[in-house]
Design an enzyme around this catalytic site. Structure first.
Site, mmCIF file in Angstrom:
data_model
loop_
_atom_site.group_PDB
_atom_site.id
_atom_site.type_symbol
_atom_site.label_atom_id
_atom_site.label_comp_id
_atom_site.label_asym_id
_atom_site.label_seq_id
_atom_site.Cartn_x
_atom_site.Cartn_y
_atom_site.Cartn_z
ATOM 1 C CB SER A 18 -0.962 -0.002 1.188
ATOM 2 O OG SER A 18 -2.004 -0.937 0.977
ATOM 3 C CB ALA B 70 4.269 -2.431 3.730
ATOM 4 N N GLY C 92 3.788 -0.336 8.818
ATOM 5 C CA GLY C 92 3.718 -0.974 10.123
ATOM 6 C C GLY C 92 5.106 -1.241 10.655
ATOM 7 C CG ASN D 185 6.063 -7.653 9.164
ATOM 8 O OD1 ASN D 185 6.369 -8.813 9.453
ATOM 9 N ND2 ASN D 185 5.107 -7.383 8.304
ATOM 10 C CB CYS E 44 1.354 -9.530 9.454
ATOM 11 S SG CYS E 44 -0.028 -8.373 9.603
ATOM 12 C CD GLU F 62 4.203 -9.792 6.399
ATOM 13 O OE1 GLU F 62 3.801 -8.789 5.779
ATOM 14 O OE2 GLU F 62 3.740 -10.136 7.500
ATOM 15 N N PRO G 172 -0.013 -10.802 4.240
ATOM 16 C CG PRO G 172 -0.613 -9.746 6.222
ATOM 17 C CD PRO G 172 0.490 -9.838 5.227
ATOM 18 N N GLY H 132 -3.891 -7.835 2.479
ATOM 19 C CA GLY H 132 -5.216 -7.392 2.894
ATOM 20 C C GLY H 132 -5.880 -6.483 1.882
ATOM 21 C CB THR H 133 -5.740 -2.832 1.314
ATOM 22 O OG1 THR H 133 -6.001 -2.644 2.709
ATOM 23 C CG2 THR H 133 -6.539 -1.823 0.513
ATOM 24 C CB ILE H 134 -2.548 -5.096 -2.375
ATOM 25 C CG1 ILE H 134 -1.882 -6.284 -1.672
ATOM 26 C CG2 ILE H 134 -1.945 -3.776 -1.944
ATOM 27 C CD1 ILE H 134 -0.438 -6.489 -2.078
#
Length: 759
Positions: A127, A171, A200, A376, A378, A380, A561, A563-565
Site C-alpha cells: 500500500s 510497508a 507498520g 513486522n 504480521c 512475515e 497478508p 489485505g487491501t491489495i
C-alpha cells in the site's frame, strides 16, 4: 553505465504497443456507504479496466487515488493515472540511479511490462507505494520531511528534501529500542511517522529492564509493561495519512525476560476489563468506549522462544528469567508452567503468538551483522533491527489457463519484473531514521510474495488439505524465490552486491543451499512432468550465479497478508489462506451487495469435468444449503476440494493441522516467514492450542498465531455464530463501520478495504 545491465523482454506487450490499449475501459460510479447507510466515499466517472470488479475500483479510488494537488482534475480519477504515476516513479528512478537497464529502450519495455502487470491485476505493490510513489514526479506535491534516503551523488545517507520527492514506500519495518527514557520515546516518535505514511513496525522490547531491576540513578524501573502501555496508546491515536488505515504494530518479548509472564497475561487481562465494561452496557466495538479504555489493543503480541525453552517444556525442566543488566537470575520457574500461561492466554484472547528464535536464525543470511530479534506486525518480514522491506504480491489465479493448466512462463516473467521494480524502490525511497535508511541501502531486503493460493487450488480441483495441494504450493514458492534470487544475482553483476554481502557470503550461500536442498521434499509426482527438472536447474543457476557474482539483496521473499491489495487484485483468498467460505458477497454498482457462490466453485467444477446443467444444480444447492454435503450431483470424492476455513452447516471444515502443513510446505522456500492465523473452533482446548504451537515448532515454521472462534469480545464477522455460547460482538471497521473479516492476522473490511493490523 554498468558493464552488464539488465535487458528487458517484450512479453505481455507487443513491440510498439501501449499497454493501456490492450484493455477495454469503463467508467464507474464509486460509492461506499457506512453501516448507517450514509455515503462514506463517493467519486463519479472513475475510469478502470473492464475486468476490474466494482470493489476493486472503489478500493483504488478511495484508498490510493491522490485526492488533491492534481493539475486540471484536482484529484486522480482513473486507474490509468494511478498506475502511470507509480510506473513513472519506478522507471524514472531506475534511470536516475543508473546501471539497471542497458538502454532507454530497455527501460521503456520494462515500464510497459510493469504497467501491464499492474493493470491486469497479476501483481500489486504494498500500500505505501500506491499511497506515496510518484506524487512528486507527476504532480510536484511537497510536504516537509525529516526522513533519510540514499544520495547517489554523495554516496551516503542524507536528509530528504520533502516527504514525496523521496517517499516512504516500504510497508514493513523492524526497529530497535534502547533501554532509556530517551530511547523509548524516540521509538514512539519514529513509530508515529511510520504509521502516518501507511507502514507498520515491530520491535523486540526485551532490552528494556524489568520492574525488578534497579536504575543507575537509584530506585527501580517502572518496568516493561508500563512503557508498552504508553506506546500502545500512541499507536491507537494514529490514522495513516488521516484516511488510509490504522497503525499496525508488533510487540515481541523474549521468553527469558523477567516480566514475560506479565507480558503473556497483559492483553488477556485487559480484555477481561473490556468484557466487564461491555456487560455493563458500554459499546463493545473495536473503536468503542470499552476497548478505548483498556490497553494492549493496538498491537500483535508475540513471545520469542528458543529451542532450549521448548526442550525444557518437553522435559519438564526449570526455566530461568534473566535480568537485562548483568543477566542475573531474577526468577526460576518450571518451563511447563510458563508454557501453560502462553497457551491459556492464547485460548482466551488469541495472543500471544509465538516466534521460534533458533529456527528464524538458522535461515538468517546475514548473522555476522546481528541476530534477527523481531518481525513486522504480521510476522512475515524477519530481519535485522532498524531495517525495512517493501512488499509486492503476485495474484496466482491470473496465471491459470482456460484448460486449468498453470502458465509458469508468464508467472516467472511477472516475478522477475516485480522483483526488479522492488529493488529499484530501495534507493528511490526514504526512511524515518538514518539507521533504517543505512541498513535498507546496505542489505536491500525485499518481500516478493503471492496471494490467492486457496482459490488457485480450488479452481484446479485440488483440495487445500492434500499432498497434491501442498506440492503445488511448495513448487510455486520455490520457483518464485528461485527467480527472485537469480534476478538478484543478475543485478549484483550489474550494480554490485549489497554492502553487507562479503562479510556474510558463506552464511548466505549456505542458506541458498538449504533452499535448494528443500526441493527434495516436494512431491513432484503430483506436478506437471518436467517441472522438477526445471526447478532444480533454476536453483543450480541461483547457486552458480551467486557464487560467481554474489547477490544484490539479503532477502527476497515473504508471504504477506495481502489485505487491501488483495481486494485491489480481486483475489478471493489472501496470502497462503484457503477459501474462507463457498458463499461470498459481491458489491454492486451504486452500492449494495448480493450474495453469490464463490467464483472458484464453478471454475473447479468445470475443471473436474462437470457439465453445465450439473454445475447449475450444484451452485443452486450451495445457495440453498451453504454447503455441499448431500448434494446429489457432486461425487463424494470431490467434497474435499471445497473444504474451507469456515465450517459448513454440515460440519465440514479444514482442520487446524491442515493450515500448519500448508505453511510447512512453503516455509523452506521463503526468505522471511508467513503471515497466517490458524483458525480453531470455539470448542478447542488449551491442550489443542499447545499441540498446534508444538507442531509448528517441529515442522520448522518461524512463527505461528492462533484464533479460537469466539475468543474475542469484539470479533470479526466471519467468526459470528448463532450458538449462544459464542459472543455476538463484531469487529467493526474503524473507517466505515462495516463488519470486518479476519484474514492472515489482519481484520480487513470487505466494504471499504481498510485493514486493521491488530489480530
Amino acid at each position: 553505465m554498468a558493464k552488464h545491465p539488465l535487458h528487458s523482454t517484450s512479453y505481455f506487450v507487443p513491440t510498439g504497443k501501449n499497454p493501456e490499449t490492450l484493455f477495454s475501459w469503463k467508467k464507474v460510479h464509486c460509492e461506499i456507504k457506512n453501516r448507517k447507510g450514509e455515503v462514506f466515499f463517493e467519486m463519479k466517472g472513475v475510469e478502470a479496466p473492464e475486468d476490474w470488479s466494482q470493489l476493486a475500483v472503489e478500493i483504488a479510488a478511495s484508498k490510493y487515488f491522490r485526492k488533491s494537488g492534481v493539475p486540471q482534475t484536482k484529484h486522480e480519477k482513473s486507474v490509468r493515472q494511478l498506475v502511470q504515476r507509480v510506473v513513472k516513479a519506478v522507471t524514472g528512478s531506475a534511470m536516475k540511479q543508473g546501471g539497471y537497464f542497458a538502454s532507454k529502450k530497455d527501460a521503456d519495455i520494462f515500464a510497459k511490462e510493469l504497467q501491464y502487470i499492474l493493470l491486469s491485476q497479476r501483481g500489486a505493490f504494498n500500500s505505501p507505494v500506491w499511497f506515496n510513489a510518484g506524487l512528486w514526479e507527476s504532480y510536484k506535491i511537497t510536504s516537509p520531511s525529516e526522513h533519510y534516503a540514499w544520495d547517489e551523488k554523495k554516496k551516503s545517507i542524507q536528509p530528504t528534501k520533502n516527504a514525496y520527492e523521496r517517499p516512504q514506500c516500504s510497508a514493513c519495518f523492524i526497529q530497535s529500542v534502547e533501554d532509556s527514557i530517551d530511547g523509548i520515546f524516540q521509538l514512539a516518535r519514529q513509530e508515529a511517522r511510520l504509521f502516518k505514511y501507511g507502514s507498520g513496525t515491530g520491535s523486540n522490547f526485551s532490552s528494556l529492564r524489568s520492574k525488578y531491576e534497579a536504575l543507575n540513578s537509584g530506585g527501580h524501573s517502572s518496568g516493561l509493561i508500563s512503557f508498552l502501555e504508553v506506546l500502545d496508546r500512541g499507536a491507537g491515536a494514529i490514522k495513516s495519512g488521516g484516511t488510509t488505515r490504522r497503525a499496525a504494530k508488533m510487540v515481541v518479548v523474549d521468553i527469558d525476560h523477567p516480566e514475560v509472564l506479565d507480558f503473556i497475561d497483559w492483553k488477556m487481562k485487559e480484555e477481561e476489563k473490556a468484557k466487564f465494561l461491555i456487560q455493563a452496557g458500554i459499546s463493545g466495538e473495536f473503536e468503542g468506549e470499552a476497548y478505548r479504555t483498556v490497553s494492549g489493543q493496538n498491537a500483535n503480541n508475540s513471545v520469542r522462544v528458543t529451542d532450549a525453552f521448548m526442550k525444557a517444556v518437553e522435559n519438564e525442566k526449570p526455566w530461568k528469567l534473566l535480568a537485562r543488566t548483568g543477566k542475573k537470575v531474577i526468577r526460576e520457574l518450571p518451563a511447563p508452567e510458563v508454557w501453560d500461561r502462553i497457551t491459556h492466554a492464547a485460548w482466551v484472547c488469541a495472543d500471544p503468538g509465538i516466534q521460534f528464535h533458533d529456527t528464524i536464525n538458522k535461515w538468517h543470511t546475514c548473522p555476522k551483522a546481528d541476530d534477527i530479534h523481531a518481525s513486522n506486525p504480521c510476522s512475515e518480514y524477519m530481519f535485522l533491527d532498524d531495517s525495512a522491506c517493501n512488499l509486492a504480491s503476485i495474484n496466482l489465479v491470473k496465471f491459470l489457463n482456460d484448460d486449468g493448466s498453470f502458465d509458469f512462463e508468464s508467472f516467472i516473467h511477472t516475478a522477475r519484473t516485480l522483483f526488479v521494480a522492488q529493488e529499484i524502490l530501495v534507493d528511490y525511497s526514504s526512511y524515518p531514521t538514518r539507521q533504517i535508511a543505512q541498513n535498507s541501502h546496505d542489505y536491500r531486503p525485499l518481500g516478493l510474495g503471492f496471494a490467492n493460493l486457496g482459490s488457485l487450488l480450488m479452481r484446479k480441483g485440488i483440495p487445500y488439505d492434500s499432498a497434491e495441494g501442498r506440492a503445488w504450493a511448495g513448487a510455486i514458492t520455490s520457483l518464485m524465490t528461485g527467480v527472485a534470487y537469480l534476478t538478484s544475482a543478475e543485478m549484483a553483476r550489474s550494480k554490485g552486491v549489497f554492502a553487507g554481502y562479503r562479510a556474510n557470503r558463506a552464511s548466505m550461500l549456505k542458506v541458498m543451499k538449504m533452499h535448494e536442498k528443500a526441493l527434495g521434499k516436494v512431491a513432484w509426482k503430483h506436478l506437471p512432468h518436467g517441472l522438477d527438472k526445471a526447478a532444480k536447474n533454476l536453483w543450480k543457476a541461483v547457486m552458480y550465479n551467486g557464487i560467481k557474482h554474489g547477490y544484490r539483496n539479503a532477502q527476497a521473499t515473504v508471504v504477506a497478508p495481502t489485505g487491501t491489495i488483495g481486494l485491489l487484485m480481486d483475489c478471493d483468498t489472501t496470502g497462503i489462506e484457503p477459501d474462507f467460505s463457498l458463499i461470498k458477497f459481491k458489491k454492486m454498482v451504486g452500492g449494495g451487495e448480493v450474495q453469490i457462490v464463490n467464483q472458484s466453485v464453478s471454475a473447479a467444477l468445470h475443471t473436474m469435468g462437470y457439465q453445465d446443467g450439473e454445475i447449475d444444480s450444484i451452485l443452486q444447492y450451495i445457495e440453498e444449503h451453504n454447503g455441499l454435503e448431500g448434494c446429489p450431483e457432486l461425487k463424494p470424492e470431490h467434497l474435499p476440494v471445497f473444504d474451507c476455513a469456515n465450517a459448513t452447516p454440515g460440519g465440514r471444515v479444514l482442520s487446524p493441522e491442515s493450515h500448519l502443513l500448508m505453511m510447512a510446505a512453503v516455509q523452506p522456500f521463503i526468505s522471511g516467514a508467513i503471515s497466517k492465523t490458524v483458525n480453531m473452533p470455539n470448542a478447542a482446548t488449551e491442550e489443542d492450542i499447545s499441540g498446534i504451537y508444538v507442531k509448528a515448532w517441529k515442522l520448522g515454521l518461524k512463527a505461528v498465531a492462533v484464533y479460537r472462534d469466539g475468543s474475542k469480545m469484539a470479533q470479526p464477522l466471519n467468526m459470528k455464530k448463532k450458538d449462544d455460547s459464542v459472543p455476538k460482538f463484531t469487529m467493526k471497521c474503524p473507517e466505515c463501520g462495516s463488519d470486518t473479516v479476519l484474514t492472515s492476522g489482519c481484520y480487513r473490511c470487505p466494504n471499504c478495504g481498510t485493514t486493521v493490523g491488530c489480530s
